[in-house]
Design a protein around this motif. Structure first.
Motif, PDB file in Angstrom:
ATOM      1  N   PHE A 184       0.816  -1.213   0.000  1.00  0.00           N
ATOM      2  CA  PHE A 184       0.000   0.000   0.000  1.00  0.00           C
ATOM      3  C   PHE A 184       0.854   1.270   0.000  1.00  0.00           C
ATOM      4  N   LYS A 185       2.069   1.104  -0.362  1.00  0.00           N
ATOM      5  CA  LYS A 185       3.015   2.222  -0.351  1.00  0.00           C
ATOM      6  C   LYS A 185       2.922   2.955  -1.680  1.00  0.00           C
ATOM      7  N   ALA A 186       2.945   4.286  -1.635  1.00  0.00           N
ATOM      8  CA  ALA A 186       2.920   5.087  -2.852  1.00  0.00           C
ATOM      9  C   ALA A 186       4.297   5.019  -3.508  1.00  0.00           C
ATOM     10  N   GLY A 187       4.261   5.127  -4.849  1.00  0.00           N
ATOM     11  CA  GLY A 187       5.526   5.080  -5.585  1.00  0.00           C
ATOM     12  C   GLY A 187       6.390   6.292  -5.256  1.00  0.00           C
ATOM     13  N   THR A 188       7.655   6.275  -5.677  1.00  0.00           N
ATOM     14  CA  THR A 188       8.592   7.363  -5.347  1.00  0.00           C
ATOM     15  C   THR A 188       8.240   8.645  -6.072  1.00  0.00           C
ATOM     16  N   PHE A 212       3.770  11.660  -5.872  1.00  0.00           N
ATOM     17  CA  PHE A 212       3.338  13.007  -5.510  1.00  0.00           C
ATOM     18  C   PHE A 212       3.923  14.061  -6.434  1.00  0.00           C
ATOM     19  N   GLU A 213       5.081  13.820  -7.013  1.00  0.00           N
ATOM     20  CA  GLU A 213       5.660  14.778  -7.960  1.00  0.00           C
ATOM     21  C   GLU A 213       4.880  14.758  -9.279  1.00  0.00           C
ATOM     22  N   ASP A 214       4.437  13.591  -9.697  1.00  0.00           N
ATOM     23  CA  ASP A 214       3.715  13.460 -10.967  1.00  0.00           C
ATOM     24  C   ASP A 214       2.205  13.683 -10.821  1.00  0.00           C
ATOM     25  N   PHE A 215       1.714  13.815  -9.611  1.00  0.00           N
ATOM     26  CA  PHE A 215       0.266  13.928  -9.374  1.00  0.00           C
ATOM     27  C   PHE A 215      -0.326  15.176 -10.025  1.00  0.00           C
ATOM     28  N   ALA A 216       0.351  16.293  -9.898  1.00  0.00           N
ATOM     29  CA  ALA A 216      -0.136  17.551 -10.460  1.00  0.00           C
ATOM     30  C   ALA A 216      -0.190  17.476 -11.982  1.00  0.00           C
TER      31      ALA A 216
END
Length: 194
Positions: A28-32, A35-39
Motif C-alpha cells: 500500500f506504499k505510494a511510488g517514489t 506526488f511529484e507526478d500527481f499535479a
C-alpha cells in the motif's frame, strides 16, 4: 520483526508461510514519483475533458448526476405500492380471459367431460322417473286422510250436511210460495204460460 508484541520472525513463518514469503514490501506504499507526478496527471486529465467539451458540446452539456438515486422515503412506501399493484392485478380478470382458459386443453377436456356426465345423468334420471298415476294418488291421499279422522266426527259432519240440505230445500219451497202469493199469481196461469 515485532519486538513490541514479542512475536519472533520464526513464529510468523510457522503461522503464515505465505505472508512470510512476501517479505517486508508494503503493497500500500505510494511510488517514489507519485506526488511529484500527481499535479501533471490532474492537468492532463483536465485538458482531456476540455478537448471532449470542444469536440462534443452536446455530450458535455448533459448534466453530471447519478440517475440511480432513490427518492426520499422510497423504501418506506414500497411495501404499500407493491400491495396495491397486486390487488389491482387480481381484480382485473375479465370474461375474455376465462373463455381463453376454457379453450386450453388442460381446462377444456375436464370441462367438456363434466358437462357430458351431467347431461347424461339428467337424461337417465328423466327416463327412469315414472309419473305417478293421479287417480291412485288422489285415492291414496283421500283414504289416508279418512284414516286419521275419528268416525264420530265423520258421522256428525254427514248428518249436519243432510240437515242443512233439507233446510235449504224447505226454505226454497217457502220462498217460492211466498213469491206467488205476494204477486197474486195462480197455479193455473203459470201452467198456461209455460
Amino acid at each position: 520483526m515485532n519486538n513490541d508484541n514479542d512475536i519472533h520472525d520464526d513464529d510468523l513463518k510457522g503461522m503464515s508461510p505465505h505472508l512470510s514469503k512476501a517479505g517486508d514490501n508494503n503493497p500500500f506504499k505510494a511510488g517514489t514519483d507519485y506526488f511529484e507526478d500527481f499535479a501533471s496527471k490532474i492537468k492532463s486529465r483536465i485538458d482531456e475533458l476540455e478537448e471532449i467539451k470542444n469536440e462534443a458540446p452536446v455530450l458535455s452539456s448533459i448534466p453530471n448526476y447519478t440517475p440511480f438515486d432513490t427518492p426520499a422515503g422510497y423504501f418506506d412506501e414500497l411495501p404499500t405500492l407493491v400491495q396495491q399493484r397486486c390487488i389491482e392485478n387480481k381484480s382485473s380478470t375479465s370474461i375474455l380471459e376465462w373463455l381463453t382458459l376454457l379453450i386450453k386443453p388442460r381446462f377444456a377436456i375436464p370441462f367438456i367431460t363434466m358437462v357430458f356426465i351431467a347431461f347424461a345423468g339428467i337424461n337417465f334420471m328423466n327416463k327412469n322417473a315414472q309419473a305417478p298415476n293421479t287417480e291412485t294418488a288422489a285415492e291414496n291421499t283421500f283414504e289416508d286422510q279418512l284414516s286419521t279422522i275419528d268416525e264420530a266426527t265423520i258421522i256428525e259432519t254427514l248428518t249436519a250436511d243432510e240437515s242443512s240440505e233439507n233446510k235449504s230445500v224447505s226454505n226454497d219451497d217457502n220462498s217460492i210460495e211466498n213469491y206467488l202469493i205476494d204477486n197474486h199469481l195462480e197455479e193455473y196461469n203459470l201452467r198456461n204460460n209455460l
